[in-house]
Write a protein that holds these residues in place. Structure first.
Motif, PDB file in Angstrom:
ATOM      1  N   GLN A  60     -32.048  55.443 -19.505  1.00  0.00           N
ATOM      2  CA  GLN A  60     -30.980  55.734 -20.391  1.00  0.00           C
ATOM      3  C   GLN A  60     -29.866  54.895 -19.658  1.00  0.00           C
ATOM      4  N   ILE A  62     -26.037  54.764 -19.031  1.00  0.00           N
ATOM      5  CA  ILE A  62     -24.919  55.499 -18.989  1.00  0.00           C
ATOM      6  C   ILE A  62     -23.568  54.462 -19.047  1.00  0.00           C
ATOM      7  N   GLN A  78     -20.477  57.867 -27.309  1.00  0.00           N
ATOM      8  CA  GLN A  78     -21.259  58.886 -27.969  1.00  0.00           C
ATOM      9  C   GLN A  78     -21.879  58.356 -28.921  1.00  0.00           C
ATOM     10  N   GLY A  83     -24.999  57.825 -22.005  1.00  0.00           N
ATOM     11  CA  GLY A  83     -24.493  58.828 -21.107  1.00  0.00           C
ATOM     12  C   GLY A  83     -23.254  58.327 -20.675  1.00  0.00           C
ATOM     13  N   GLU A 103     -24.537  67.467 -21.117  1.00  0.00           N
ATOM     14  CA  GLU A 103     -25.853  67.180 -20.677  1.00  0.00           C
ATOM     15  C   GLU A 103     -26.087  65.602 -20.107  1.00  0.00           C
ATOM     16  N   LYS A 104     -25.171  64.854 -20.922  1.00  0.00           N
ATOM     17  CA  LYS A 104     -25.508  63.345 -20.894  1.00  0.00           C
ATOM     18  C   LYS A 104     -24.327  62.923 -19.946  1.00  0.00           C
ATOM     19  N   TYR A 106     -23.228  62.318 -15.997  1.00  0.00           N
ATOM     20  CA  TYR A 106     -23.562  62.194 -14.627  1.00  0.00           C
ATOM     21  C   TYR A 106     -22.101  62.150 -13.666  1.00  0.00           C
ATOM     22  N   GLU A 290     -25.960  52.336 -15.141  1.00  0.00           N
ATOM     23  CA  GLU A 290     -24.724  52.493 -15.458  1.00  0.00           C
ATOM     24  C   GLU A 290     -23.673  51.528 -15.336  1.00  0.00           C
TER      25      GLU A 290
END
Ligand SMILES: Cc1ncc(COP(=O)(O)O)c(C=O)c1O
Length: 437
Positions: A60, A62, A78, A83, A103-104, A106, A290
């Motif tokens: 993923q 983010i 989004q 995320g 939920e996405k 951190y 990230e």
């Protein structure tokens, strides 16, 4: 002049971004103005996500919201399926207000307050990146009390510090962030987290630095983390299932900067994890990256109006703009370097050397120490490039200067995403106590 994203020159010799003439943007929205290139930001998000999808590992991307976060930016992130990394109640509040899927999220930070953790638990935040034992105890207590299982990654310091094209590997880390991997702290925290019933320990996180151009640093950090997962697995029987390798991908502020492409960055980290897991016989963790700066940095430009131009003894010529360290503290903070152009004379020949300064009452209020530009005069527009990351998010009201507006440009349209502050905003938190009235 290096023009990235949708920056171009039009027939009038003006700089355009996202199909919008910057001279027109200045007339319509005023200056200083942050201009964000929507197509460029979306393209960066897509390149990262699409490359990750092609790797033989689940993962993923983010976005590190600290680089630049507003309601519109949350929406965009989004829509692109990323995320979001937040580090404070304020960033979390922004994501909540934008309707970002919790939920996405951190949740980072080295000193999250009880109120921030309660806010996050109530909101249903997806991951807590826990920095220290104080936080671990607090989170366990609060999540237990609220009958919630908090999904946790422990932030570790792998002893790799990456600076531009080099890395330094040290046995120990003096960073204020995370659990030290080599002195037993990380193992102790792991065992502790595994013992808490309201904590669901999913894995580990690390972030080795920012503005990194060195492929080896990313790969080395990934291998050290994989080794550590293996070591913990052997010692405790618990195997981390998620590995977040932080952000830090460098961007091109000036022509000396040679960034790694998004495709290469994602592939090299995935390859390092996949090949090393194979070597040490570890099941593949889900990986998370990230990046912040590399998604937004080059896609932001700050447009200023030139005011005083002053030659001082020694030959230096100061070109002063109507903003400065209040909207971009990066040069003053860490000698950041920028390229710029006169937006209304972008096709003219560059022949004069200037030091670009702001209007703040601080001799360190310098935006660019030395730049060659076409001959400038008051009223010209100066576009400073690569100001998308850590500019608005670090901006202040120093000298009670209102913060600039920001627009998102795309296909010739400009949409306001941050309204310009006014003097009333500056006064809005001031109170005259009763005894002075
Ligand atoms: C934990 C963490 N993740 C991600 C980032 C984003 O880094 P960058 O903007 O350099 O990609 C930072 C930046 O400081 C960070 O501290």
């Amino acid at each position: 002049m290096h023009l990235s994203g949708t920056k171009k020159l039009n027939e009038k010799g003006h700089l355009t971004i996202g199909g919008c003439d910057t001279v027109e943007l200045a007339k319509r929205f005023g200056t200083p103005l942050y201009i964000f290139d929507e197509a460029g930001i979306r393209s960066n998000c897509r390149r990262l996500c699409e490359t990750l999808k092609k790797q033989p590992v689940q993962g993923q991307i983010i976005y590190a919201g600290k680089a630049f976060l507003t309601l519109a930016m949350c929406k965009l992130i989004q829509e692109e399926g990323l995320g979001l990394d937040v580090v404070s109640g304020g960033e979390l509040y922004t994501a909540l207000a934008a309707g970002f899927p919790m939920e996405k999220i951190y949740f980072h930070g080295n000193n999250k307050t009880p109120d921030e953790l309660i806010m996050a638990l109530e909101a249903g935040v997806g991951r807590y990146v826990v920095d220290n034992c104080y936080e671990l105890d607090l989170l366990s207590k609060l999540s237990g009390r609220m009958n919630i299982q908090a999904k946790v990654l422990l932030r570790l310091t792998p002893g790799v510090s990456a600076h531009t094209h080099h890395y330094i590997q040290t046995g120990h880390e003096e960073s204020k962030f995370g659990f030290n991997l080599s002195n037993g702290q990380a193992l102790e925290a792991t065992k502790k987290a595994l013992g808490f019933t309201s904590i669901d320990l999913l894995g580990y996180h690390c972030h080795i630095g920012s503005q990194i151009f060195c492929e080896d640093s990313f790969a080395l950090a990934a291998r050290i983390m994989v080794d550590y997962i293996k070591q913990v697995s052997l010692e405790t029987g618990w195997t981390a299932e998620e590995l977040n390798l932080g952000g830090g991908l460098g961007i091109r502020y000036t022509e000396e900067d040679t960034p790694i492409s998004f495709e290469r960055y994602v592939a090299l980290i995935s390859e390092a994890v996949v090949s090393h897991c194979r070597e040490v016989q570890l099941p593949l963790p889900r990986i998370v990256m990230e990046p912040g700066r590399s998604i937004i940095g080059e896609m932001g430009t700050t447009l200023y109006t030139v005011g005083s131009i002053k030659q001082v003894s020694g030959g230096k010529t100061y070109l002063a703009v109507n903003g400065g360290m209040c909207d971009n503290p990066r040069t003053a903070l860490y000698q950041a370097q920028y390229e710029a152009a006169l937006a209304n004379k972008a096709a003219a020949e560059s022949e004069n050397t200037y030091t670009v300064v702001g209007k703040c009452c601080e001799s360190g209020d310098i935006l660019i120490h030395e730049i060659v530009l076409p001959k400038a005069k008051k009223g010209d527009l100066l576009a400073v490039f690569c100001t998308g990351a850590y500019n608005y998010s670090m901006a202040s009201n120093y000298n009670r200067i209102p913060r600039p507006a920001a627009v998102l440009v795309n296909n010739g349209e400009a949409a306001l995403i941050i309204r310009r502050e006014c003097f009333e905003d500056i006064l809005s938190n001031d109170i005259i106590p009763e005894h002075m009235k």
